[in-house]
Motif scaffolding. Structure first.
Motif, PDB file in Angstrom:
ATOM      1  N   LEU A   8     -49.993 -55.895 -45.308  1.00  0.00           N
ATOM      2  CA  LEU A   8     -50.907 -56.363 -44.263  1.00  0.00           C
ATOM      3  C   LEU A   8     -50.681 -55.594 -42.973  1.00  0.00           C
ATOM      4  N   ASP A   9     -51.748 -55.494 -42.196  1.00  0.00           N
ATOM      5  CA  ASP A   9     -51.689 -54.824 -40.899  1.00  0.00           C
ATOM      6  C   ASP A   9     -52.795 -55.377 -40.015  1.00  0.00           C
ATOM      7  N   SER A  10     -52.710 -55.054 -38.727  1.00  0.00           N
ATOM      8  CA  SER A  10     -53.755 -55.458 -37.788  1.00  0.00           C
ATOM      9  C   SER A  10     -55.053 -54.711 -38.045  1.00  0.00           C
ATOM     10  N   GLY A  11     -55.012 -53.648 -38.822  1.00  0.00           N
ATOM     11  CA  GLY A  11     -56.207 -52.865 -39.110  1.00  0.00           C
ATOM     12  C   GLY A  11     -55.914 -51.819 -40.157  1.00  0.00           C
ATOM     13  N   VAL A  12     -56.204 -50.547 -39.825  1.00  0.00           N
ATOM     14  CA  VAL A  12     -56.022 -49.466 -40.785  1.00  0.00           C
ATOM     15  C   VAL A  12     -54.633 -48.837 -40.731  1.00  0.00           C
ATOM     16  N   GLY A  13     -53.826 -49.180 -39.730  1.00  0.00           N
ATOM     17  CA  GLY A  13     -52.527 -48.530 -39.550  1.00  0.00           C
ATOM     18  C   GLY A  13     -51.627 -48.628 -40.763  1.00  0.00           C
ATOM     19  N   GLY A  14     -51.626 -49.779 -41.408  1.00  0.00           N
ATOM     20  CA  GLY A  14     -50.762 -49.968 -42.565  1.00  0.00           C
ATOM     21  C   GLY A  14     -51.119 -49.105 -43.749  1.00  0.00           C
ATOM     22  N   LEU A  15     -52.283 -48.445 -43.676  1.00  0.00           N
ATOM     23  CA  LEU A  15     -52.633 -47.505 -44.745  1.00  0.00           C
ATOM     24  C   LEU A  15     -51.639 -46.353 -44.806  1.00  0.00           C
ATOM     25  N   THR A  16     -50.980 -46.060 -43.686  1.00  0.00           N
ATOM     26  CA  THR A  16     -49.955 -45.008 -43.703  1.00  0.00           C
ATOM     27  C   THR A  16     -48.790 -45.417 -44.602  1.00  0.00           C
ATOM     28  N   VAL A  17     -48.469 -46.710 -44.596  1.00  0.00           N
ATOM     29  CA  VAL A  17     -47.425 -47.227 -45.482  1.00  0.00           C
ATOM     30  C   VAL A  17     -47.948 -47.305 -46.916  1.00  0.00           C
ATOM     31  N   ALA A  18     -49.176 -47.793 -47.071  1.00  0.00           N
ATOM     32  CA  ALA A  18     -49.764 -47.909 -48.407  1.00  0.00           C
ATOM     33  C   ALA A  18     -49.818 -46.551 -49.106  1.00  0.00           C
ATOM     34  N   GLN A  24     -44.811 -42.768 -53.779  1.00  0.00           N
ATOM     35  CA  GLN A  24     -43.475 -42.964 -54.332  1.00  0.00           C
ATOM     36  C   GLN A  24     -43.460 -43.894 -55.547  1.00  0.00           C
ATOM     37  N   LEU A  25     -44.402 -44.829 -55.590  1.00  0.00           N
ATOM     38  CA  LEU A  25     -44.424 -45.836 -56.656  1.00  0.00           C
ATOM     39  C   LEU A  25     -45.832 -45.871 -57.266  1.00  0.00           C
ATOM     40  N   PRO A  26     -46.216 -44.817 -57.983  1.00  0.00           N
ATOM     41  CA  PRO A  26     -47.608 -44.680 -58.421  1.00  0.00           C
ATOM     42  C   PRO A  26     -48.081 -45.709 -59.442  1.00  0.00           C
ATOM     43  N   THR A 210     -39.821 -47.058 -45.442  1.00  0.00           N
ATOM     44  CA  THR A 210     -40.268 -48.382 -45.882  1.00  0.00           C
ATOM     45  C   THR A 210     -40.554 -48.380 -47.376  1.00  0.00           C
ATOM     46  N   ALA A 211     -41.215 -47.332 -47.853  1.00  0.00           N
ATOM     47  CA  ALA A 211     -41.489 -47.227 -49.291  1.00  0.00           C
ATOM     48  C   ALA A 211     -40.192 -47.144 -50.094  1.00  0.00           C
ATOM     49  N   ARG A 212     -39.194 -46.443 -49.555  1.00  0.00           N
ATOM     50  CA  ARG A 212     -37.894 -46.369 -50.234  1.00  0.00           C
ATOM     51  C   ARG A 212     -37.253 -47.755 -50.315  1.00  0.00           C
ATOM     52  N   GLU A 213     -37.364 -48.521 -49.234  1.00  0.00           N
ATOM     53  CA  GLU A 213     -36.793 -49.874 -49.232  1.00  0.00           C
ATOM     54  C   GLU A 213     -37.517 -50.760 -50.240  1.00  0.00           C
ATOM     55  N   ILE A 214     -38.830 -50.655 -50.293  1.00  0.00           N
ATOM     56  CA  ILE A 214     -39.609 -51.415 -51.266  1.00  0.00           C
ATOM     57  C   ILE A 214     -39.141 -51.076 -52.676  1.00  0.00           C
ATOM     58  N   SER A 215     -38.993 -49.791 -52.948  1.00  0.00           N
ATOM     59  CA  SER A 215     -38.556 -49.342 -54.267  1.00  0.00           C
ATOM     60  C   SER A 215     -37.182 -49.904 -54.618  1.00  0.00           C
ATOM     61  N   ALA A 216     -36.258 -49.843 -53.662  1.00  0.00           N
ATOM     62  CA  ALA A 216     -34.891 -50.324 -53.912  1.00  0.00           C
ATOM     63  C   ALA A 216     -34.871 -51.822 -54.189  1.00  0.00           C
ATOM     64  N   ILE A 217     -35.622 -52.589 -53.404  1.00  0.00           N
ATOM     65  CA  ILE A 217     -35.646 -54.047 -53.588  1.00  0.00           C
ATOM     66  C   ILE A 217     -36.226 -54.398 -54.956  1.00  0.00           C
ATOM     67  N   LEU A 218     -37.345 -53.778 -55.313  1.00  0.00           N
ATOM     68  CA  LEU A 218     -37.974 -54.083 -56.598  1.00  0.00           C
ATOM     69  C   LEU A 218     -37.092 -53.651 -57.761  1.00  0.00           C
ATOM     70  N   TYR A 219     -36.395 -52.528 -57.607  1.00  0.00           N
ATOM     71  CA  TYR A 219     -35.481 -52.080 -58.666  1.00  0.00           C
ATOM     72  C   TYR A 219     -34.369 -53.107 -58.883  1.00  0.00           C
ATOM     73  N   HIS A 220     -33.759 -53.548 -57.792  1.00  0.00           N
ATOM     74  CA  HIS A 220     -32.648 -54.502 -57.917  1.00  0.00           C
ATOM     75  C   HIS A 220     -33.115 -55.854 -58.451  1.00  0.00           C
ATOM     76  N   ARG A 221     -34.369 -56.183 -58.241  1.00  0.00           N
ATOM     77  CA  ARG A 221     -34.908 -57.452 -58.753  1.00  0.00           C
ATOM     78  C   ARG A 221     -35.523 -57.288 -60.149  1.00  0.00           C
ATOM     79  N   GLY A 222     -35.478 -56.069 -60.687  1.00  0.00           N
ATOM     80  CA  GLY A 222     -36.064 -55.818 -61.997  1.00  0.00           C
ATOM     81  C   GLY A 222     -37.568 -55.987 -62.021  1.00  0.00           C
ATOM     82  N   GLN A 223     -38.220 -55.652 -60.903  1.00  0.00           N
ATOM     83  CA  GLN A 223     -39.658 -55.900 -60.780  1.00  0.00           C
ATOM     84  C   GLN A 223     -40.494 -54.634 -60.601  1.00  0.00           C
ATOM     85  N   LEU A 224     -39.922 -53.475 -60.831  1.00  0.00           N
ATOM     86  CA  LEU A 224     -40.737 -52.266 -60.752  1.00  0.00           C
ATOM     87  C   LEU A 224     -41.783 -52.275 -61.857  1.00  0.00           C
TER      88      LEU A 224
END
Length: 271
Positions: A8-18, A24-26, A210-224
């Protein structure tokens, strides 16, 4: 069933994260909500930003995501901790990843931060940076004129270059060697920002870390995601879907569909 990552974002800015998550996580599916009807969040009262963020999270929860990413620095600074206390899935912000990336990059220990009024006023980046490296020097500057340039699809215009130069003038004699783009809208303006600060200053976007952190969290939770299929991303916005779609397609480099959510017709809850 594969569950999506909600951004989520206030507008289009979060597209940079998306975009970085998609790179990184296709295999991961993304559900994106841009609150462009009420952007920018930077000059708004903190209780408004909190309320808006809670509303959007409530709306996104109906899709049963496995993670929520608050890809907005203002909302991260104001609402991250409360949202984490309200949901039972991981909630990731963009401030600490940006701070970590800057600390990796700086050579002289002097880091600049530009952001919205609320982000700069909160001191969130200075706290994040100095919690990791207490001796780091932080130079902060609010740049309220930049987000509207992006939301109005003017980020490649001559006016944008002029506004960026004017906004960053206070940093002209600063010893910073890297500059945190403390708003996820700002990478849209990276060419103009680079031109103004010059080659000695590295631009730091939180998207990659941020994408690296997302990847690490999902990996440790077995949710990739393991489907092997191309994901189908979903995009929602509260304002003009045509403008949002045009900016998103230009930035992401692919065709997408955007579903408008009419604020006056829904309370944006997951009831």
């Amino acid at each position: 069933m594969q569950r999506a990552i909600a951004i989520l974002d206030s507008g289009v800015g979060g597209l940079t994260v998306a975009k970085e998550v998609m790179r990184q996580l296709p295999q991961e599916e993304i559900i994106y909500f841009g609150d462009n009807a009420r952007a920018p969040y930077g000059p708004r009262a903190a209780d408004e930003v909190m309320e808006f963020t809670e509303q959007i999270v409530g709306y996104l929860l109906q899709f049963q995501p496995k993670m929520i990413v608050i890809a907005c620095n203002t909302a991260t600074a104001i609402a991250l901790q409360r949202i984490r206390s309200q949901v039972d899935i991981p909630v990731v912000g963009v401030i600490h990843p940006g701070a970590r990336a800057a600390i990796k990059k700086t050579k002289n220990g002097c880091v600049g931060v530009i952001g919205t009024e609320n982000t700069i006023r909160s001191g969130a980046y200075q706290q994040a940076l100095q919690s990791i490296s207490p001796t780091i020097q932080v130079v902060s500057l609010a740049c309220p004129k930049l987000v509207p340039l992006v939301e109005n699809r003017m980020f490649r215009s001559e006016e944008a270059r002029q506004v960026v130069a004017e906004s960053l003038r206070p940093l002209a004699n600063s010893p910073i060697d890297c500059l945190i783009l403390g708003c996820t809208h700002y990478p849209f303006l990276a060419p103009a920002l680079s031109e103004v600060v010059g080659p000695r200053v590295s631009l730091i976007s939180s998207a990659d870390e941020t994408a690296r952190e997302i990847s690490a969290i999902l990996y440790h939770r077995g949710q990739l995601a393991q489907s092997g299929k191309l994901p189908v991303h979903r995009f929602f916005c509260s304002g003009n879907p045509g403008v949002f779609q045009a900016i998103a397609q230009e930035w992401l480099g692919e065709q997408i569909r955007v579903s408008p959510v009419m604020w006056q017709m829904t309370r944006l809850s997951a009831e």
